[in-house]
Write an enzyme that holds these catalytic residues in place. Structure first.
Site, PDB file in Angstrom:
ATOM      1  N   ALA A  33       3.059  -4.991   7.296  1.00 14.76           N
ATOM      2  CA  ALA A  33       4.323  -3.793   7.629  1.00 14.76           C
ATOM      3  C   ALA A  33       4.066  -2.991   7.422  1.00 14.76           C
ATOM      4  O   ALA A  33       3.791  -2.020   5.939  1.00 14.76           O
ATOM      5  CB  ALA A  33       5.345  -4.552   6.682  1.00 14.76           C
ATOM      6  N   HIS A  38      -2.257   2.053   5.305  1.00 13.41           N
ATOM      7  CA  HIS A  38      -3.302   0.566   5.664  1.00 13.41           C
ATOM      8  C   HIS A  38      -4.184   1.265   6.797  1.00 13.41           C
ATOM      9  O   HIS A  38      -4.815   1.426   6.546  1.00 13.41           O
ATOM     10  CB  HIS A  38      -1.792   0.123   6.522  1.00 13.41           C
ATOM     11  CG  HIS A  38      -1.153  -1.259   5.482  1.00 13.41           C
ATOM     12  ND1 HIS A  38      -0.014  -0.776   4.771  1.00 13.41           N
ATOM     13  CD2 HIS A  38      -1.391  -2.307   4.679  1.00 13.41           C
ATOM     14  CE1 HIS A  38       0.684  -1.564   4.221  1.00 13.41           C
ATOM     15  NE2 HIS A  38      -0.544  -2.187   3.888  1.00 13.41           N
TER      16      HIS A  38
END
Ligand code: AMP
Length: 282
Positions: A33, A38
């Site tokens: 997700a 990230h």
């Protein structure tokens, strides 16, 4: 071209080839997700290494039975496209059976640094994280691995296990990526309604206000109590902690504390949000 690896055997072969070709490897463990937080870790891994490998694994061992393991967002196709776009060369996306074969029977528990805060409110959590991260670090054998300060206590737990178990991968902490509003990016923000997203901003605003109060010398207990009240009046349902700690021990500050970390965990409906900021020495 992006390689998607799902078995231990394929991962080992892939890494062995890269190492034989003299490549340096940066590793970014995630639960998928993916968002800009990230991707920032992956960009940093790409900037500092020849290759970046991102793992995507929703780790059942770090969720208690009543937590959101089943509903945790799983978006592998979208995640792969995002990673390919920024030039990541490989993804390790194992099944639960690959990460934990039927005879898996070991676990990694880190001591003092994992006990307060998250350790108190999520007793399963850090052993689950430490076990999966140790296994991933050893499977991948990267030169460097990248973790976000968004999960500040988790980063300290991982630094401790890397040091204590003499894992040869260097651990790199990366500052929290935020929306322009200040809200820390999190996969769990996807659970929030538009109204809740506005309410969520109170966490970072309050943390920043606490930092100002700390610098102006107000008593810590009073700062914490006012901050907790502030979250509750903004519509938070429950505050697990809203606290000022020693940045190294995560215990209440002492006269020898060099830098402080202000950490928050609070609930908006069924969604638990965490955030933290640092305040450096006086
Ligand atoms: P997760 O997928 O939530 O387990 O997170 C994987 C990694 O991304 C962890 O090292 C997190 O600390 C990091 N991370 C998550 N959100 C952010 C953010 N907003 N900024 C920087 N790193 C983050």
């Amino acid at each position: 071209m992006l390689s998607i690896l799902s078995t231990q055997h394929d991962l080992k072969n892939y890494i062995a080839n890269k190492i034989a070709a003299g490549k340096t490897i940066g590793f970014v463990p995630t639960m998928g997700a993916l968002h800009e937080g990230h991707l920032t870790l992956a960009r940093e891994a790409l900037a500092e290494n020849d290759e970046c490998i991102v793992s995507i694994f929703v780790n059942p061992k770090q969720f208690a039975p009543h937590e959101d393991f089943d509903k945790y967002p799983r978006t592998l196709d979208k995640d792969s496209a995002l990673l390919e776009d920024i030039g990541v060369q490989s993804i390790f996306a194992p099944s639960v059976d690959v990460m934990y074969p039927p005879d898996f029977q070991s676990s990694v528990t880190v001591g003092n640094i994992s006990k307060p805060l998250e350790g108190e409110f999520r007793p399963h959590f850090f052993t689950g994280v430490a076990t999966v991260v140790t296994r991933l670090l050893l499977l991948v054998g990267a030169h460097k691995a990248y973790f976000g300060e968004k999960d500040y206590q988790q980063l300290q737990v991982i630094k401790a296990l890397q040091r204590d178990l003499a894992i040869p991968t260097e651990i790199i902490g990366v500052p929290t990526v935020r929306e322009a509003s200040g809200l820390a990016l999190s996969s769990r923000n996807a659970y929030l309604s538009p109204t809740q997203k506005d309410q969520a901003l109170t966490i970072i605003r309050t943390l920043r206000h606490m930092a100002d109060e700390l610098k102006s010398g107000q008593p810590i207990a009073q700062i914490e109590a006012t901050a907790t009240e502030n979250l509750l009046s903004a519509g938070f349902d429950k505050v697990d902690y809203m606290t000022i700690r020693d940045a190294d021990t995560l215990l209440p500050p002492t006269p020898t504390t060099k830098s402080h970390r202000l950490l928050a965990a609070a609930w908006l409906g069924q969604t638990r949000l965490i955030d933290n900021i640092g305040v450096s020495s006086k």
